[in-house]
Structure formats: structure tokens, C-alpha cells
Enzyme design. Structure first.
Site, short mmCIF file in Angstrom:
data_model
loop_
_atom_site.label_atom_id
_atom_site.label_comp_id
_atom_site.label_asym_id
_atom_site.label_seq_id
_atom_site.Cartn_x
_atom_site.Cartn_y
_atom_site.Cartn_z
N HIS A 35 0.82 -1.22 0.00
CA HIS A 35 0.00 0.00 0.00
C HIS A 35 0.85 1.28 0.00
CE1 HIS A 35 -0.02 -0.70 4.64
NE2 HIS A 35 1.02 0.02 4.29
N HIS A 87 -0.98 4.72 9.77
CA HIS A 87 0.42 5.15 9.93
C HIS A 87 0.44 6.47 10.69
CE1 HIS A 87 0.23 2.52 6.37
NE2 HIS A 87 1.50 2.24 6.56
N HIS A 90 10.33 -4.44 3.31
CA HIS A 90 10.79 -3.05 3.20
C HIS A 90 11.21 -2.52 4.56
CE1 HIS A 90 6.49 -2.33 4.16
NE2 HIS A 90 6.66 -1.02 4.24
N GLU A 139 4.36 -5.66 8.45
CA GLU A 139 3.01 -5.44 7.90
C GLU A 139 2.43 -6.72 7.30
OE1 GLU A 139 3.07 -0.68 6.72
OE2 GLU A 139 3.34 -2.13 5.12
#
Ligand code: DHB
Ligand code: FE
Length: 291
Positions: free
Chosen positions: A14, A61, A195, A242
Site C-alpha cells: 500500500h 500510519h 521493506h 506489515e
């Protein structure tokens, strides 16, 4: 009596830069084109397999929640959810419309099933939720599906375990299948893949880890439940955690799934982008005695 059913699961990264590329009309640029091409199959498939409702598992976030309040699992029960202001103003995307009746059914069912959710009567939704909608549906005037957001804390240690996410997914599957309305429901898991956005290892991408994770969603999902936090951190980077949200999606689909489509692209911003579409075979099977 026709009950609701979970027909399919979709997962996707995302990355906020993907949303900016869509909003600025940059999807045809050389940098972005191969990334967006990998979603075309799904967009065509969704034209024919559009659910009534998406249970959209994502993480906030620090947009709706600050570090003052950190719910592990927060379910969006409101009728509408506005795009959050993430610092550059809210994305220019439509208001997200919920399904309060199904959301409250999920709340009751899951809490009585001993999952202690936080219930959100107001929730602004950031790129974690709006970028997957844009990837699947483009830039419409209104989103073509109702969305029940399920926000998961993967920002502040300790996040939930992969196994806890899986069992929550299983409970969501049971709850949906016990809802007395003729509804097609999809469950989406977002975030990942490998990531790391900060520190000396910023930019870390681990394609073998990501490929194995995508493979095991169908070939060995039980092994994915057991990946400890430290392994995500070491092999998939600090934000690779995530990926536990994908396990909520996978747990909800039941034992038997078929992979319909996969896309993997490096890089988008600093991130490995992964996308998969899984069909729930139990829903696809013709019930005995019918026809
Ligand atoms: C970035 C942010 C995210 O939340 C994410 O999941 C991936 C990438 C970014 O800022 O590039
Ligand atoms: Fe993220």
C-alpha cells in the site's frame, strides 16, 4: 436461507507513492507502468467478481491514531470513513462507505469469540486503506463497494503475532458465514512486502523471502503462522511486519484456496510490491444437494 460468504482474498502493498502516482496521473510513466500493469488482470476480474463488501485489513500510519492510543485491532463500524490528512492534505479520493450492520455483527461475533476488538465509530483512513482501493478500482467518483476497515497495530512494538492474526481471520470467516444476508464478501490484506524505511538498513528488499511468502500462501500456509517477529524484522525489514495482516486475509479464506493471480515488482519508492488474488474454494464449491 442465503447467508453471506467470503469469496476471495486480495493482498497488496500500500505504498503512498503509488497513490500519489495515481492522483497525479503518472501511471503511464516508465517508472510506474510495469507496476500498474500487474494490477490490470485484477481490475478486469473485479469487474466480473465485484463483492458487495470488502473487509479491508490495513494499518494506520499515525494518521488516525497517535502513539497516545494504540489499539491492536480496531474495527470500523461507522457509515462513512473520510480520507485522512497525512501531512499533504487528504488524498482526493471518494469518501469510503462502510456497512454498519455487518460491522456490528462482526463486532458481536468476534468479541463473543474472545477477540477483544476496539470499535471505531469514527475513523479517518490513510494510504494503508485508500491506496489498495485505488489500485483495484482506479479513480471513480464513488467507490463501487462497501468497505469495513480493520486497522491492525504494526507500528508500535508489540504487534500481534502472525498466529493471532490467522486465528482472527478464521473468526472473521466464521462470522461472515453466519450473517443472514445474501452478500458476497472479500477480505483484503494490505502492506508489505519486504521493506525498511529507516535506519542503516533503509531500502532493504528481500525477494527470496517475498517469493517464498507468496508461494506458501497456497503451498504451506500453516508455516506462515509460525514466523516470529524477529524473523520478519531480520529478513523482511522493520516494516515487513506489515505482512502479518496478510495472514488475517489468509485465515479467513479457509483451508482450500486457489491462486488466481500474482504480481511482484521492485521497487516502488523503497518497497517491494507484492499482490496476490486467492479464491476461497469452499465458497466456489457447489453446495451438496443444490442445482
Ligand atoms: C512507504 C510507506 C508505507 O506505509 C509502506 O507500507 C511502504 C512504503 C513509504 O513511505 O515509502
Ligand atoms: Fe505501510
Amino acid at each position: 436461507m442465503t447467508m453471506a460468504r467470503i469469496t476471495a482474498g486480495i493482498s497488496t502493498s500500500h505504498v503512498p507513492a503509488i497513490g500519489a502516482a495515481i492522483d497525479h496521473g503518472d501511471t503511464g510513466q516508465d517508472y510506474w507502468k510495469p507496476l500498474f500493469q500487474g494490477y490490470e488482470w485484477t481490475r478486469t476480474w473485479l469487474d466480473r467478481n465485484r463483492p458487495d463488501v470488502v473487509v479491508l485489513v490495513y494499518n494506520d500510519h499515525a494518521s488516525a491514531f497517535s502513539l497516545e492510543t494504540i489499539p491492536t485491532f480496531a474495527l470500523g463500524c461507522a457509515a462513512t470513513f473520510e480520507p485522512a490528512d497525512e501531512g499533504f492534505g487528504p488524498r482526493p479520493v471518494p469518501t469510503v462507505h462502510g456497512h454498519p450492520e455487518l460491522a456490528w455483527h462482526l463486532a458481536e461475533s468476534l468479541i463473543l469469540d474472545e477477540f477483544d476488538l476496539t470499535l471505531m465509530n469514527r475513523l479517518d483512513v490513510d494510504h494503508g486503506l485508500t491506496v489498495p482501493l485505488s489500485l483495484m478500482f482506479g479513480s471513480p467518483d464513488a467507490w463501487p463497494v462497501r468497505v469495513i476497515p480493520l486497522a491492525v497495530n504494526v507500528i508500535q512494538y508489540p504487534p500481534p503475532t502472525g498466529n493471532r492474526c490467522w486465528t482472527l481471520g478464521e473468526a472473521i470467516g466464521r462470522a461472515v458465514r453466519a450473517y443472514d444476508e445474501d452478500l458476497d464478501v472479500q477480505i483484503w490484506g494490505t502492506g508489505g512486502m519486504s521493506h525498511q524505511l529507516q535506519g542503516p538498513r533503509a531500502g532493504l528488499i528481500n525477494t527470496p523471502f517475498d517469493t517464498a511468502f507468496l508461494d506458501r500462501l497456497t503451498s504451506d500456509p500453516q508455516a506462515l503462522r509460525r514466523i516470529p517477529h524477529l524473523e520478519y524484522l531480520r529478513d523482511a525489514g522493520s516494516e515487513g511486519i506489515e505482512l502479518v495482516m496478510w495472514l488475517i486475509m489468509r485465515g479467513a479464506l479457509g483451508a482450500d484456496v486457489r491462486e488466481l493471480h500474482r504480481h511482484y515488482h521492485v521497487p516502488a519508492s523503497n518497497t517491494a510490491v507484492g499482490h496476490i488474488v486467492l479464491e476461497a474454494r469452499e465458497a466456489a464449491a457447489t453446495p451438496e444437494g443444490s442445482s
